[in-house]
Design a protein around this motif. Sequence first.
Motif, mmCIF file in Angstrom:
data_model
loop_
_atom_site.group_PDB
_atom_site.id
_atom_site.type_symbol
_atom_site.label_atom_id
_atom_site.label_comp_id
_atom_site.label_asym_id
_atom_site.label_seq_id
_atom_site.Cartn_x
_atom_site.Cartn_y
_atom_site.Cartn_z
ATOM 1 N N GLY A 14 0.812 -1.207 0.000
ATOM 2 C CA GLY A 14 0.000 0.000 0.000
ATOM 3 C C GLY A 14 0.847 1.259 0.000
ATOM 4 N N TYR A 15 0.372 2.259 -0.758
ATOM 5 C CA TYR A 15 1.073 3.532 -0.873
ATOM 6 C C TYR A 15 0.073 4.683 -0.773
ATOM 7 N N ALA A 16 0.536 5.813 -0.255
ATOM 8 C CA ALA A 16 -0.266 7.034 -0.216
ATOM 9 C C ALA A 16 0.415 8.104 -1.051
ATOM 10 N N PHE A 17 -0.368 8.815 -1.868
ATOM 11 C CA PHE A 17 0.130 9.901 -2.698
ATOM 12 C C PHE A 17 -0.712 11.144 -2.446
ATOM 13 N N VAL A 18 -0.088 12.315 -2.596
ATOM 14 C CA VAL A 18 -0.818 13.572 -2.544
ATOM 15 C C VAL A 18 -0.595 14.316 -3.856
ATOM 16 N N SER A 19 -1.679 14.925 -4.346
ATOM 17 C CA SER A 19 -1.621 15.677 -5.597
ATOM 18 C C SER A 19 -2.232 17.044 -5.370
ATOM 19 N N THR A 20 -1.706 18.062 -6.062
ATOM 20 C CA THR A 20 -2.217 19.420 -5.936
ATOM 21 C C THR A 20 -2.680 19.931 -7.292
ATOM 22 N N SER A 21 -3.687 20.820 -7.256
ATOM 23 C CA SER A 21 -4.238 21.379 -8.485
ATOM 24 C C SER A 21 -4.950 22.684 -8.179
ATOM 25 N N LEU A 22 -4.881 23.614 -9.104
ATOM 26 C CA LEU A 22 -5.594 24.877 -8.956
ATOM 27 C C LEU A 22 -7.020 24.793 -9.470
ATOM 28 N N ASP A 23 -7.263 23.864 -10.401
ATOM 29 C CA ASP A 23 -8.558 23.805 -11.064
ATOM 30 C C ASP A 23 -9.201 22.426 -11.054
ATOM 31 N N GLY A 24 -8.548 21.427 -10.473
ATOM 32 C CA GLY A 24 -9.083 20.080 -10.465
ATOM 33 C C GLY A 24 -8.836 19.321 -11.750
ATOM 34 N N VAL A 25 -8.161 19.948 -12.703
ATOM 35 C CA VAL A 25 -7.910 19.333 -14.005
ATOM 36 C C VAL A 25 -6.461 18.880 -14.137
ATOM 37 N N THR A 26 -5.541 19.765 -13.854
ATOM 38 C CA THR A 26 -4.113 19.478 -13.956
ATOM 39 C C THR A 26 -3.542 19.242 -12.562
ATOM 40 N N TRP A 27 -2.912 18.067 -12.365
ATOM 41 C CA TRP A 27 -2.449 17.676 -11.041
ATOM 42 C C TRP A 27 -0.951 17.402 -11.028
ATOM 43 N N LYS A 28 -0.319 17.725 -9.903
ATOM 44 C CA LYS A 28 1.083 17.419 -9.670
ATOM 45 C C LYS A 28 1.164 16.511 -8.448
ATOM 46 N N THR A 29 1.847 15.363 -8.562
ATOM 47 C CA THR A 29 1.782 14.308 -7.553
ATOM 48 C C THR A 29 3.144 14.016 -6.931
ATOM 49 N N THR A 30 3.120 13.746 -5.619
ATOM 50 C CA THR A 30 4.297 13.254 -4.905
ATOM 51 C C THR A 30 3.862 12.089 -4.019
ATOM 52 N N GLN A 31 4.817 11.244 -3.659
ATOM 53 C CA GLN A 31 4.522 10.125 -2.766
ATOM 54 C C GLN A 31 4.602 10.602 -1.320
ATOM 55 N N ALA A 32 3.591 10.227 -0.527
ATOM 56 C CA ALA A 32 3.579 10.616 0.883
ATOM 57 C C ALA A 32 4.093 9.503 1.779
ATOM 58 N N ALA A 33 3.778 8.255 1.443
ATOM 59 C CA ALA A 33 4.200 7.159 2.319
ATOM 60 C C ALA A 33 4.108 5.833 1.591
ATOM 61 N N SER A 34 4.907 4.882 2.057
ATOM 62 C CA SER A 34 4.803 3.486 1.636
ATOM 63 C C SER A 34 4.387 2.671 2.849
ATOM 64 N N SER A 35 4.011 1.436 2.613
ATOM 65 C CA SER A 35 3.536 0.564 3.695
ATOM 66 C C SER A 35 2.405 1.233 4.472
ATOM 67 N N ILE A 36 1.418 1.707 3.749
ATOM 68 C CA ILE A 36 0.278 2.368 4.356
ATOM 69 C C ILE A 36 -0.988 1.835 3.699
ATOM 70 N N TYR A 37 -2.028 1.631 4.507
ATOM 71 C CA TYR A 37 -3.255 1.025 4.008
ATOM 72 C C TYR A 37 -4.471 1.828 4.469
ATOM 73 N N ASN A 38 -5.464 1.867 3.587
ATOM 74 C CA ASN A 38 -6.731 2.520 3.900
ATOM 75 C C ASN A 38 -6.535 3.966 4.322
ATOM 76 N N SER A 39 -5.621 4.692 3.650
ATOM 77 C CA SER A 39 -5.510 6.127 3.924
ATOM 78 C C SER A 39 -6.777 6.794 3.389
ATOM 79 N N SER A 40 -7.554 7.366 4.288
ATOM 80 C CA SER A 40 -8.927 7.742 3.952
ATOM 81 C C SER A 40 -9.239 9.224 4.090
ATOM 82 N N LYS A 41 -8.339 10.011 4.684
ATOM 83 C CA LYS A 41 -8.699 11.407 4.937
ATOM 84 C C LYS A 41 -7.461 12.290 4.981
ATOM 85 N N ILE A 42 -7.596 13.477 4.351
ATOM 86 C CA ILE A 42 -6.557 14.494 4.450
ATOM 87 C C ILE A 42 -7.190 15.771 4.994
ATOM 88 N N LYS A 43 -6.464 16.448 5.877
ATOM 89 C CA LYS A 43 -6.928 17.681 6.500
ATOM 90 C C LYS A 43 -5.816 18.729 6.429
#
Length: 660
Positions: free
Chosen positions: A180-209
Amino acid sequence: MKGIQKFVILLCFVLSVTAIPGHSFAKEDYKFTKQNAFFGSDLFDVAYGNGVYVAVGGDGAIVRSADSKTWSVVSSGTTVRILSVSFGGGVFVAVGEQNLILTSTDGIKWTKQTLAITKKNVPSWVETQKGDFAKSKVQTNSSVIWDGKQFVLLTQMELYVFKPDPYYPESANKVYNPSGYAFVSTSLDGVTWKTTQAASSIYNSSKIKYINGVYYIFSEYKALTSRNLVNWTDYSDAEYTDVAFGPGGLVIAYDRVESARSRNAVIVTDSLLNADAAKSKDLLEWSESGGPNSIDYVYDRYIINADGGYFLTSTDAKTWNAINMFNEEPSFSMEPIEDPGAFSLGDINTDRARLFKTIWDGRQFISVGAFGGIYTSPDMKSFEKHPVEGGVSPIGSDFYGIGFESGTYYLYGSNGTFLASGDAVQWKKPFNLLKNYSVLSASYNGEDYAFGAEEEDWGFKSLGRVYYFSVNRASLVEGVALSQLMYGLDHPIEVKWDGSNFIGRTRAGEIYKYDPASGWKDISPTNPQLVDNEPIIVSGNDHTVKYEYSDSSGTIMLYYMADGKWVKAEYPVWSEYEKYYLRHLDNNSKKEDTLSTIIYGNNEFMAVGAGGLILRSPDGKVWTKVQSGTSEYLHDLIWDGKQYIAVGNKGTYLTYTPQN
């Protein structure tokens, strides 16, 4: 429970995208239509922007309102679960399973966007196990927020492979081996996204605040924090649900498990780093509610959304109030109801009422929850239930069956649901049932209804069941049962009118016959045989088909009769991944089978079952998949001479009228 929820997310994805082979035997393109008169999809999140309210949920549900009172379903173009929605920069962004991203400026027209997460566009991606990139991938966009400048998206990716069971190497059983892996992506318009890896060995990541310059990710057995979305601090064994900040400090809501019992609990601290040293506080007894689903600081108070219709609120994080929407028991009457009208709080089984999210729109609180629950309150004291598209839906119901006899349709299921209709459009209650009753099977002889049912006893949040058979006459002024057999039953399998009597069968092989003069009589054989996984055998137009459920393979087993022998039919088959989750998903259906019903009508065989599956065949030899427009489990199907009607979980009601 969290493991089961994870299974549900992954299963729905696979059932939605797996290619199933088939053969066309008719030019007509069968396509069932989902009728929203019985809207019951769980609503997981709600957002407000530009004077528009949008809530999202299960089975691809998006509902919209301009006034928070009148809600209508809008087309999402998908049947997968939509888990989160956010508004920012003049745009709504909704995300969910199967790598789903949708954008809209008005909440009506939604456009699908793409997000590819590969080693090429995320070069920082680090494998947990060698060869992960070569495994099959399940990608779930589980949470999206607007941090004031941009959208931030949380993606959980599972990479899986099946291996022989090490404990039983000689068997055909295989075990699921994921990374399992967690990634975070950012976008100004919801169309174009830039992604980085947040964690490995992670499961059921369900919420970001995002709170006070800090991003939080919550997952199974782990929490993460970051100030720049690049460098993350890992808090292992921190099984927190959510976090909110207000005048009382940082409040962490979590499931405190004691002796296998979940409790709503909070920790007040200044950071996750110091959470272990802070003292936790239990807010509800485990007999009242399960763990929290979310926490936010909303209009001068902390609000926790929980199960059983509970809100937990506090202004200072020290003193907490437990507020339940069902603090007044609904009145109960056995008198027939001529016009059910709009369903209200009194029509909901409190044990089925899960609350997921609450927001403040500037003048009122708006909460969403299970079975299409939309509630508003000006003060968190009085609550109003708002129906979707007219309010015909029996709130909080899974539909277990539908019948058509003597010109009358009857529909039944959980939450005390028993409805009758003369046209399958306008539905009425021939009599009332308590909300903790579930009707499992029913039949009609033109005058009386017979049904097999269970009474759900949720004492101490541990479900107990009492089974019985009953016969009711809809024309009686009092609507009371003519006869009941309350105890001594082992799960009713079916009740049928055989032309002269109602006959009821149970899981234990017991047989009962109803006599209007003396009531139910036990006519069971001397040595009843357990009827688990009983084959379904259906005949029509000189053809006979059989369905068997295989515990060992966890898949469909369809046959047709030829020269007195059963011959295996050609039909869609489950992948190893699908079979694994269908076998282990204990809350998927009433009886855990892949197919629930087969009928013969309109000169063809039709079958329904798991994942919104509908199959058809002219002779039982070759079965093809029919587009159902849902991923919910379908329990029953009828042909009334003009149209097909299929029913299932979460108030699913599908119709199709052949053109020929």
